[in-house]
Motif scaffolding. Structure first.
Motif, PDB file in Angstrom:
ATOM      1  N   MET A 323     -20.066  46.890  -7.382  1.00 46.85           N
ATOM      2  CA  MET A 323     -20.052  48.500  -7.604  1.00 46.85           C
ATOM      3  C   MET A 323     -18.996  48.673  -8.588  1.00 46.85           C
ATOM      4  O   MET A 323     -18.600  49.807  -8.489  1.00 46.85           O
ATOM      5  CB  MET A 323     -19.998  49.166  -6.575  1.00 46.85           C
ATOM      6  N   LEU A 346     -26.742  46.277 -13.443  1.00 43.14           N
ATOM      7  CA  LEU A 346     -26.415  46.273 -11.949  1.00 43.14           C
ATOM      8  C   LEU A 346     -27.300  45.718 -11.113  1.00 43.14           C
ATOM      9  O   LEU A 346     -28.473  45.679 -11.056  1.00 43.14           O
ATOM     10  CB  LEU A 346     -26.067  47.538 -11.712  1.00 43.14           C
ATOM     11  N   GLN A 350     -25.363  51.338  -5.586  1.00 46.13           N
ATOM     12  CA  GLN A 350     -24.114  51.659  -5.995  1.00 46.13           C
ATOM     13  C   GLN A 350     -23.593  53.019  -5.361  1.00 46.13           C
ATOM     14  O   GLN A 350     -24.125  54.067  -5.185  1.00 46.13           O
ATOM     15  CB  GLN A 350     -24.000  52.272  -7.675  1.00 46.13           C
ATOM     16  N   THR A 354     -18.482  55.399  -6.542  1.00 49.17           N
ATOM     17  CA  THR A 354     -18.038  54.137  -7.135  1.00 49.17           C
ATOM     18  C   THR A 354     -18.223  54.321  -8.532  1.00 49.17           C
ATOM     19  O   THR A 354     -18.822  55.014  -9.196  1.00 49.17           O
ATOM     20  CB  THR A 354     -18.795  52.927  -6.384  1.00 49.17           C
ATOM     21  N   GLY A 356     -19.666  52.436 -10.251  1.00 42.67           N
ATOM     22  CA  GLY A 356     -21.051  52.009 -10.646  1.00 42.67           C
ATOM     23  C   GLY A 356     -22.022  53.254 -10.676  1.00 42.67           C
ATOM     24  O   GLY A 356     -22.931  53.319 -11.636  1.00 42.67           O
ATOM     25  N   ARG A 357     -21.574  53.955  -9.721  1.00 44.13           N
ATOM     26  CA  ARG A 357     -22.516  55.270  -9.615  1.00 44.13           C
ATOM     27  C   ARG A 357     -22.265  56.212 -10.714  1.00 44.13           C
ATOM     28  O   ARG A 357     -23.117  56.893 -11.379  1.00 44.13           O
ATOM     29  CB  ARG A 357     -22.038  56.001  -8.463  1.00 44.13           C
ATOM     30  N   GLN A 380     -30.234  49.183 -13.709  1.00 39.68           N
ATOM     31  CA  GLN A 380     -30.207  48.789 -12.370  1.00 39.68           C
ATOM     32  C   GLN A 380     -31.272  48.233 -11.648  1.00 39.68           C
ATOM     33  O   GLN A 380     -32.324  48.636 -11.972  1.00 39.68           O
ATOM     34  CB  GLN A 380     -29.680  50.128 -11.670  1.00 39.68           C
TER      35      GLN A 380
END
Ligand SMILES: [Zn+2]
Length: 439
Positions: A323, A346, A350, A354, A356-357, A380
């Motif tokens: 993440m 990804l 996520q 984070t 990643g988000r 993703q």
């Protein structure tokens, strides 16, 4: 018999179920009643979010707990073990050998990160050693006796070594699924759900209580297409992974299916150590030989110097953390993330808050407290290690419990699965610290 939920109630994280029973059930008023009783824990995890670390609610008198049964190595199922030892717990911990070794690596890594960031982790490295000392490795389908309970671990198909646990306490059967996946992946077989006995009480996870997954084959196809497309356009590919399970699955996929990749694949650090550990205890793997062969086809990066050299040319970089919450993957993003030719693939969910988000939603990551706009393309893919809703439902159908208790899922996921299960049995979706009398 009482069950008390110290975490993972309408949330994902800090799984920890307390089970208390007495040879004289009529004397029991609640979980805290005095007298001769046995107390077990199912898992003992923490909850890690971007900005916080949450623990299970207070576990009274840890020195009186008779045993802990651990489903698998992820920190949301094991991260509180050293704390509990620090507070006086001193009894057997049952889990598979693979879970034991992976737990050791994850706890040591977490301790190192806490220390590096100048936070006190709340336990010492000797507490991790103590966790190992107390662990009693068990095999799948091996019957064990813990006090007056009989117990069997079944492959849960979530990560190597993961288990569902069936307890038989004075004729009352409790099945704790832990995190479970029924469908097989390249790395591991699907869950073994041919339990010796149907449970009276089913405690089931609900991470995907209302959602289904795309087929794995379709996900893999799209993932490989994007990898090839990026390389053919002269770009590099960054693949953030979790070191435990996901890294090995991606490794197998790339090494087996993408022989024509026109750039080297790099693998490193924690992912490499975990893979070597899996190969040393291959019982939970679908094919140790395939994984061994896959390791021969990738290049290993040892340190910053290696990485700095590698990013000068095209490559596929499999790196932690999944993440983007830390780890070497951030270095790749720093070096390669401003180039539109490159891609970031990804490989899973996520979490809120984070990197990643924020990369998906806002197009930037935060590295060393500085915001960095990412120009590379971001995709993703759902390589989830959890059962989808229909698989969870089929498990309830198959095991026909009298009582179903739903945990380890966000509110809507847990409630959705509960609505389904109510057609067949009594259902609880416990609140934090709720005690359920299952007599
Ligand atoms: Zn897990």
């Amino acid at each position: 018999m009482f069950l008390k939920f110290h975490g993972a109630t309408k949330e994902v994280g800090r799984s920890c179920v307390e089970l208390a029973f007495s040879s004289n059930p009529s004397s029991a008023q609640n979980i805290s009643y005095a007298g001769n009783k046995t107390r077990f824990l199912l898992d003992c995890g923490i909850k890690l979010t971007a900005n916080s670390l949450e623990y299970p609610t207070k576990i009274e008198n840890p020195q009186e707990i008779n045993a802990i049964f651990v489903s698998h190595a992820h920190l949301d199922h094991t991260g509180y073990l050293p704390h509990l030892i620090h507070e006086g717990f001193n009894a057997p911990i049952y889990c598979t050998e693979t879970t034991k070794e992976t737990t050791r690596m994850l706890l040591e890594d977490a301790h190192k990160i806490e220390a590096a960031e100048h936070r006190h982790p709340g336990y010492e490295t000797r507490d991790i050693e103590e966790v190992m000392q107390l662990t009693r490795p068990v095999n799948y389908r091996q019957e064990i006796t813990a006090g007056n309970a009989r117990c069997m671990f079944y492959d849960a198909g979530h990560i190597p070594g993961s288990s569902s646990i069936l307890l038989n306490i004075a004729g009352k059967k409790i099945l704790y699924t832990g995190d479970i996946k029924l469908e097989e992946t390249r790395l591991i077989k699907g869950a073994d759900t041919n339990y010796k006995e149907n449970p009276d009480i089913l405690i089931i996870e609900s991470t995907y209580g209302s959602r289904e997954h795309d087929s794995r084959a379709e996900t893999e196809k799209k993932f490989l297409e994007q990898t090839n497309k990026t390389l053919n356009n002269g770009g590099s590919v960054i693949i953030p992974v979790f070191a435990v399970g996901r890294a090995q699955e991606i490794l197998l996929l790339l090494s087996k299916e993408a022989k024509e990749l026109n750039a080297p694949v790099y693998f490193e650090g924690m992912s490499k150590r975990v893979t070597q550990s899996y190969l040393a205890r291959p019982s939970g793997l679908k094919s140790a030989e395939e994984l061994r062969q896959a390791m021969k086809k990738v290049h290993f990066l040892k340190d910053e110097k290696d990485r700095a050299n590698a990013v000068e040319r095209q490559g596929v970089f499999i790196s932690t953390a999944g993440m983007l919450s830390g780890g070497p993957v951030l270095n790749y993003i720093k070096h390669l993330g401003r180039d539109r030719k490159n891609s970031i693939l990804l490989t899973g969910y996520q979490g809120e808050g984070t990197n990643g988000r924020s990369l998906i939603n806002k197009g930037f990551v935060t590295i060393d407290n500085k915001i960095m706009d990412v120009k590379s393309k971001v995709f993703q893919y759902d390589f989830s290690a959890h059962a989808g809703a229909s698989e969870l439902k089929s498990l309830i159908q198959k095991t026909k419990p009298r009582i179903t208790i739903i945990n380890h899922g966000d509110f809507e996921e847990a409630e959705s699965l509960a609505d389904y299960a109510r057609q067949f049995c009594k259902v609880y979706v416990p609140e934090l610290d709720e005690e359920i009398n299952v007599e």
